[in-house]
Design an enzyme around this catalytic site. Structure first.
Site, PDB file in Angstrom:
ATOM      1  N   SER A  33       2.816  -2.760  10.301  1.00 13.45           N
ATOM      2  CA  SER A  33       4.273  -2.548  10.238  1.00 13.45           C
ATOM      3  C   SER A  33       5.058  -3.837  10.009  1.00 13.45           C
ATOM      4  O   SER A  33       6.065  -4.098  10.679  1.00 13.45           O
ATOM      5  CB  SER A  33       4.776  -1.839  11.511  1.00 13.45           C
ATOM      6  OG  SER A  33       4.250  -0.541  11.599  1.00 13.45           O
ATOM      7  N   LYS A  77       0.061   4.298  -0.331  1.00 13.98           N
ATOM      8  CA  LYS A  77      -0.605   5.470   0.237  1.00 13.98           C
ATOM      9  C   LYS A  77      -0.400   6.686  -0.688  1.00 13.98           C
ATOM     10  O   LYS A  77      -0.306   6.520  -1.900  1.00 13.98           O
ATOM     11  CB  LYS A  77      -0.129   5.704   1.667  1.00 13.98           C
ATOM     12  CG  LYS A  77      -0.316   4.457   2.544  1.00 13.98           C
ATOM     13  CD  LYS A  77      -0.070   4.710   4.001  1.00 13.98           C
ATOM     14  CE  LYS A  77      -0.288   3.420   4.799  1.00 13.98           C
ATOM     15  NZ  LYS A  77      -0.153   3.650   6.269  1.00 13.98           N
ATOM     16  N   HIS A  98      -9.479   1.026   5.151  1.00  9.86           N
ATOM     17  CA  HIS A  98      -8.209   1.226   5.853  1.00  9.86           C
ATOM     18  C   HIS A  98      -8.444   2.168   7.032  1.00  9.86           C
ATOM     19  O   HIS A  98      -9.285   3.066   6.971  1.00  9.86           O
ATOM     20  CB  HIS A  98      -7.168   1.805   4.895  1.00  9.86           C
ATOM     21  CG  HIS A  98      -5.776   1.796   5.439  1.00  9.86           C
ATOM     22  ND1 HIS A  98      -5.327   2.743   6.329  1.00  9.86           N
ATOM     23  CD2 HIS A  98      -4.735   0.948   5.229  1.00  9.86           C
ATOM     24  CE1 HIS A  98      -4.068   2.486   6.641  1.00  9.86           C
ATOM     25  NE2 HIS A  98      -3.678   1.410   5.989  1.00  9.86           N
ATOM     26  N   ASN A 157       0.856  -1.182   0.000  1.00  5.92           N
ATOM     27  CA  ASN A 157       0.000   0.000   0.000  1.00  5.92           C
ATOM     28  C   ASN A 157       0.895   1.235   0.000  1.00  5.92           C
ATOM     29  O   ASN A 157       1.495   1.583   1.025  1.00  5.92           O
ATOM     30  CB  ASN A 157      -0.901  -0.015   1.244  1.00  5.92           C
ATOM     31  CG  ASN A 157      -1.760   1.235   1.345  1.00  5.92           C
ATOM     32  OD1 ASN A 157      -1.895   1.991   0.400  1.00  5.92           O
ATOM     33  ND2 ASN A 157      -2.347   1.451   2.521  1.00  5.92           N
ATOM     34  N   GLU A 202      -5.207  -4.906  10.769  1.00  9.68           N
ATOM     35  CA  GLU A 202      -4.227  -3.846  10.988  1.00  9.68           C
ATOM     36  C   GLU A 202      -4.476  -3.212  12.353  1.00  9.68           C
ATOM     37  O   GLU A 202      -5.349  -2.364  12.503  1.00  9.68           O
ATOM     38  CB  GLU A 202      -4.297  -2.796   9.876  1.00  9.68           C
ATOM     39  CG  GLU A 202      -5.708  -2.381   9.448  1.00  9.68           C
ATOM     40  CD  GLU A 202      -5.727  -1.052   8.717  1.00  9.68           C
ATOM     41  OE1 GLU A 202      -4.678  -0.625   8.244  1.00  9.68           O
ATOM     42  OE2 GLU A 202      -6.787  -0.439   8.666  1.00  9.68           O
ATOM     43  N   GLU A 261      -6.934   4.640   8.056  1.00 12.49           N
ATOM     44  CA  GLU A 261      -6.796   6.061   7.716  1.00 12.49           C
ATOM     45  C   GLU A 261      -8.055   6.589   7.045  1.00 12.49           C
ATOM     46  O   GLU A 261      -8.439   7.743   7.249  1.00 12.49           O
ATOM     47  CB  GLU A 261      -5.570   6.254   6.828  1.00 12.49           C
ATOM     48  CG  GLU A 261      -4.269   6.010   7.584  1.00 12.49           C
ATOM     49  CD  GLU A 261      -3.078   5.741   6.692  1.00 12.49           C
ATOM     50  OE1 GLU A 261      -1.985   5.512   7.250  1.00 12.49           O
ATOM     51  OE2 GLU A 261      -3.232   5.737   5.457  1.00 12.49           O
ATOM     52  N   GLY A 293       2.590   2.725  11.040  1.00  8.54           N
ATOM     53  CA  GLY A 293       3.444   3.901  10.921  1.00  8.54           C
ATOM     54  C   GLY A 293       4.106   4.322  12.213  1.00  8.54           C
ATOM     55  O   GLY A 293       4.750   5.368  12.275  1.00  8.54           O
TER      56      GLY A 293
END
Length: 259
Positions: free
Chosen positions: A220, A12, A100, A10, A174, A102, A180
């Site tokens: 991660s 992003k 996701h 991904n 996730e 985010e 991150g």
């Protein structure tokens, strides 16, 4: 159960066209040199929308698959700024990431929106990678499995009626607190949640279908921890963030799999 490992990158909101072409080319070359991995591993990149068309032409019939990071619920119409699943298919996408963390946290996507997009992905001929996961606050409150149950159960009614299509579903666990941040769930923590998701799927869809659905780890994963994570019974691959932006790191994750 014969599940083929999926390593998905991904990207992003990273990479102008030239950078995207260079990165995809390096990964493509690396996969060509790793012919034996193609039997056990499917590899996917999900670049920004702006690079999809050019990368589709660049990759051609390569084993490296192309996916998108999001899609609209609708197939077409007066929805300024949106990109439909049909448009993604038209530029070579096979997969699409949905829900996701985010998208959920920054843009307010609810479980209901993710469910609607899941149905739309199947309608438009894309394989959805549906993301689920808990925040640090939810984990510390002991609500991890409760959150996972809610997110998965909201999505299940959107699946097709036929088992063969349901089995193509991909779920990515996730842990939001590990995205991150450099933090990673222990292999035991990751396997526990993956096993719980598969048990939840088995309860709703039956053992045979649940045994075919791939569940990726998306917190991660990187070269240093990939081998141990991917060795777990219910971890069928990774949804890779930062390490996907470096061809050597991304390919090192592929290398962590046995031939």
């Amino acid at each position: 159960m014969g599940r083929r490992t999926l390593i998905a990158g991904n990207w992003k909101m990273n990479g102008l066209l030239e950078t995207a072409q260079e990165l995809a080319g390096a990964i493509q070359t690396g996969l060509t040199e790793r012919e034996e991995k193609r039997v056990v591993c499917e590899v996917l990149i999900c670049p920004p929308f702006t690079a999809l068309s050019a990368l589709h032409q660049q990759l051609g019939e390569s084993s490296l698959k192309l996916g998108a990071q999001d899609m609209a619920v609708e197939s077409s119409g007066a929805y300024t700024g949106e990109v439909s699943g049909l448009m993604l298919r038209n530029v070579g996408c096979r997969y699409v990431i949905l829900g996701h963390s985010e998208r959920r946290s920054y843009y307010g996507e609810t479980d209901e929106v993710v469910a609607a997009k899941t149905a739309s992905a199947y309608r438009d001929g894309l394989t959805p990678i549906v993301c689920v996961g808990e925040t640090l606050e939810e984990r510390e409150a002991g609500k991890t499995l409760e959150v996972i149950d809610r997110q998965v159960n909201a999505m299940l009614p959107s699946l097709p009626e036929t088992d063969s299509k349901r089995q193509t579903l991909v779920i990515a666990y996730e842990p939001v607190w590990a995205i991150g941040t450099g933090k990673v769930a222990t292999t035991e923590q990751a396997q526990e949640v993956h096993a719980h998701i598969r048990a939840q799927l088995a309860k709703a869809l039956g053992d045979a279908t649940a045994g075919k659905i791939r569940i990726l780890y998306g917190g991660s994963m990187k070269p240093g921890n990939a081998k141990e994570l991917l060795a777990q019974t219910d971890i069928d691959g990774g949804l890779i963030g930062g390490a996907a932006l470096n061809a050597n790191d991304f390919l090192a994750i592929v290398d962590s799999l046995p031939n």
